[in-house]
Design an enzyme around this catalytic site. Structure first.
Site, PDB file in Angstrom:
ATOM      1  N   ASN A   9       0.869  -1.177   0.000  1.00  0.00           N
ATOM      2  CA  ASN A   9       0.000   0.000   0.000  1.00  0.00           C
ATOM      3  C   ASN A   9       0.905   1.226   0.000  1.00  0.00           C
ATOM      4  OD1 ASN A   9      -1.774   2.066   0.571  1.00  0.00           O
ATOM      5  ND2 ASN A   9      -2.220   1.387   2.665  1.00  0.00           N
ATOM      6  N   TRP A  10       1.015   1.849  -1.163  1.00  0.00           N
ATOM      7  CA  TRP A  10       1.948   2.980  -1.277  1.00  0.00           C
ATOM      8  C   TRP A  10       1.428   4.262  -0.644  1.00  0.00           C
ATOM      9  CZ3 TRP A  10       4.194   3.143  -6.947  1.00  0.00           C
ATOM     10  CH2 TRP A  10       4.952   1.988  -7.173  1.00  0.00           C
ATOM     11  N   LYS A  11       0.132   4.284  -0.319  1.00  0.00           N
ATOM     12  CA  LYS A  11      -0.481   5.497   0.241  1.00  0.00           C
ATOM     13  C   LYS A  11      -0.217   6.684  -0.694  1.00  0.00           C
ATOM     14  CE  LYS A  11      -0.106   3.358   4.714  1.00  0.00           C
ATOM     15  NZ  LYS A  11       0.041   3.481   6.172  1.00  0.00           N
ATOM     16  N   HIS A  94      -9.404   1.381   4.975  1.00  0.00           N
ATOM     17  CA  HIS A  94      -8.123   1.542   5.668  1.00  0.00           C
ATOM     18  C   HIS A  94      -8.334   2.502   6.842  1.00  0.00           C
ATOM     19  CE1 HIS A  94      -4.026   2.724   6.561  1.00  0.00           C
ATOM     20  NE2 HIS A  94      -3.650   1.603   5.976  1.00  0.00           N
ATOM     21  N   GLU A  96      -6.712   4.904   7.899  1.00  0.00           N
ATOM     22  CA  GLU A  96      -6.484   6.322   7.582  1.00  0.00           C
ATOM     23  C   GLU A  96      -7.727   6.913   6.917  1.00  0.00           C
ATOM     24  OE1 GLU A  96      -2.812   5.676   5.485  1.00  0.00           O
ATOM     25  OE2 GLU A  96      -1.868   5.152   7.388  1.00  0.00           O
ATOM     26  N   GLU A 167      -5.356  -4.756  10.768  1.00  0.00           N
ATOM     27  CA  GLU A 167      -4.316  -3.744  10.968  1.00  0.00           C
ATOM     28  C   GLU A 167      -4.567  -2.979  12.261  1.00  0.00           C
ATOM     29  OE1 GLU A 167      -2.320  -2.642   6.999  1.00  0.00           O
ATOM     30  OE2 GLU A 167      -4.027  -1.320   7.286  1.00  0.00           O
ATOM     31  N   GLY A 173       2.626   2.442  10.699  1.00  0.00           N
ATOM     32  CA  GLY A 173       3.554   3.546  10.490  1.00  0.00           C
ATOM     33  C   GLY A 173       4.277   3.975  11.758  1.00  0.00           C
ATOM     34  N   SER A 213       3.574  -2.061  10.260  1.00  0.00           N
ATOM     35  CA  SER A 213       5.023  -2.139  10.435  1.00  0.00           C
ATOM     36  C   SER A 213       5.630  -3.498  10.069  1.00  0.00           C
ATOM     37  CB  SER A 213       5.429  -1.733  11.857  1.00  0.00           C
ATOM     38  OG  SER A 213       5.000  -0.403  12.121  1.00  0.00           O
ATOM     39  N   GLY A 234       2.862  -1.094   4.281  1.00  0.00           N
ATOM     40  CA  GLY A 234       2.868   0.334   3.946  1.00  0.00           C
ATOM     41  C   GLY A 234       4.275   0.797   3.634  1.00  0.00           C
ATOM     42  N   GLY A 235       4.902   1.440   4.610  1.00  0.00           N
ATOM     43  CA  GLY A 235       6.228   2.040   4.426  1.00  0.00           C
ATOM     44  C   GLY A 235       7.243   1.160   3.710  1.00  0.00           C
TER      45      GLY A 235
HETATM   46  P1  PGA Z   1       2.948   0.346   7.635  1.00  0.00           P
HETATM   47  O1  PGA Z   1       1.456   0.573   7.032  1.00  0.00           O
HETATM   48  O2  PGA Z   1       3.453  -0.920   7.060  1.00  0.00           O
HETATM   49  O3  PGA Z   1       3.722   1.557   7.161  1.00  0.00           O
HETATM   50  O4  PGA Z   1       2.799   0.288   9.106  1.00  0.00           O
HETATM   51  C1  PGA Z   1       0.585  -0.501   6.873  1.00  0.00           C
HETATM   52  C2  PGA Z   1      -0.710  -0.003   6.290  1.00  0.00           C
HETATM   53  O5  PGA Z   1      -1.136   1.107   6.625  1.00  0.00           O
HETATM   54  O6  PGA Z   1      -1.342  -0.693   5.468  1.00  0.00           O
END
Ligand code: PGA
Length: 248
Positions: A9-11, A94, A96, A167, A173, A213, A234-235
């Site tokens: 997930n590149w956001k 998600h 966010e 999640e 993050g 993470s 994510g990251g």
């Molecule tokens: P993260 O994000 O790996 O940067 O913690 C995961 C996500 O939000 O899907």
């Protein structure tokens, strides 16, 4: 045997050129059929990345969608628009989006159903806050999210199409990963909820990812747990770390 699914997930990162450069650089090393690999770039990069991964086993995912078919919905993107550029997965709900864009379980449910009409697999995200975990409300919170987000979806689709991503918000993050045991425990609980909503067979077939993470150093432990069928990354999906995670 459930096939693992690892999604990046590149956001809101990487413009089109950078997205193309990065995918060109890693695509041969993540082109496998041992696990399902999904890349979810920003909307504006979908079409170009679709061309770039054409003919590989890598799948294209979107990060969001709207549940109406077309019309006066400024700024929104329909399921047909995603299908037209080759999207086969789409993240919905998600944390966010729940947090900053007021997405409710009801909206997530409408989006998931609309995606399934077009044969796009929703990756339905659920997870508790730190406060909810500390007050031991996490099972209750996650169960409600699962039940409401999947309400009315046929069991065949749950078994063969829908992906659930657990999640915990406190692990996204933050560098703070749930322990593999904590992650597995909740994925197992989600499976029990699916068994109550549907039946045992459905609960054994549905794929449940962990996200929060995930990095090369913890990927293999997490991905080898009994009830975790993949990772939503994510990251670490923005760097070569993604290659290491896919090849965990
Ligand atoms: P993260 O994000 O790996 O940067 O913690 C995961 C996500 O939000 O899907």
């Amino acid at each position: 045997m459930r096939k693992k699914i690892i999604a990046g997930n590149w956001k809101m990162n990487y413009c089109v050129n950078k997205a193309e450069e990065f995918v060109s650089q890693i695509k041969d090393t993540i082109n496998t059929d041992e696990v399902d690999v999904v890349i979810c770039p920003n909307f504006v990069a979908l079409d170009r990345i679709s061309d770039l991964i054409y003919g590989t086993n890598i799948k294209l995912g979107a990060q969001n969608v709207y549940f109406e078919d077309k019309g006066a919905y400024t700024g929104e993107t329909s399921v047909n628009m995603l299908a037209a550029v080759g999207v086969s997965y789409c993240i919905v709900g998600h944390s966010e989006r729940r947090q900053y864009f007021n997405e409710t379980d009801e909206i997530v449910n409408k989006k998931a159903k609309k995606l399934l009409e077009k044969d796009i697999a929703p990756i339905v995200c659920v997870g508790e806050t730190l406060e909810e975990r500390e007050s031991e409300k996490m099972y209750e919170v996650v169960e409600k999210q699962v039940r409401n987000s999947l309400d009315g979806i046929d069991k065949d689709l749950i078994m063969n199409k829908v992906v659930i991503a657990y999640e915990p918000i406190w692990a996204i993050g933050t560098g703070k990963t749930a322990t593999a045991e904590q992650a597995n425990e909740m994925c197992k609980y989600i499976r029990e909820v699916i068994a109550k909503m549907y039946d045992e067979e459905t609960s054994q077939k549905v794929r449940i990812q962990y996200g929060g993470s995930v990095k090369p150093s913890n990927a293999s432990e997490i991905l080898n747990m009994s009830d975790i069928d993949g990772a939503l990354v994510g990251g670490a999906s923005l760097t070569n770390d993604f290659v290491a995670i896919v090849n965990y």
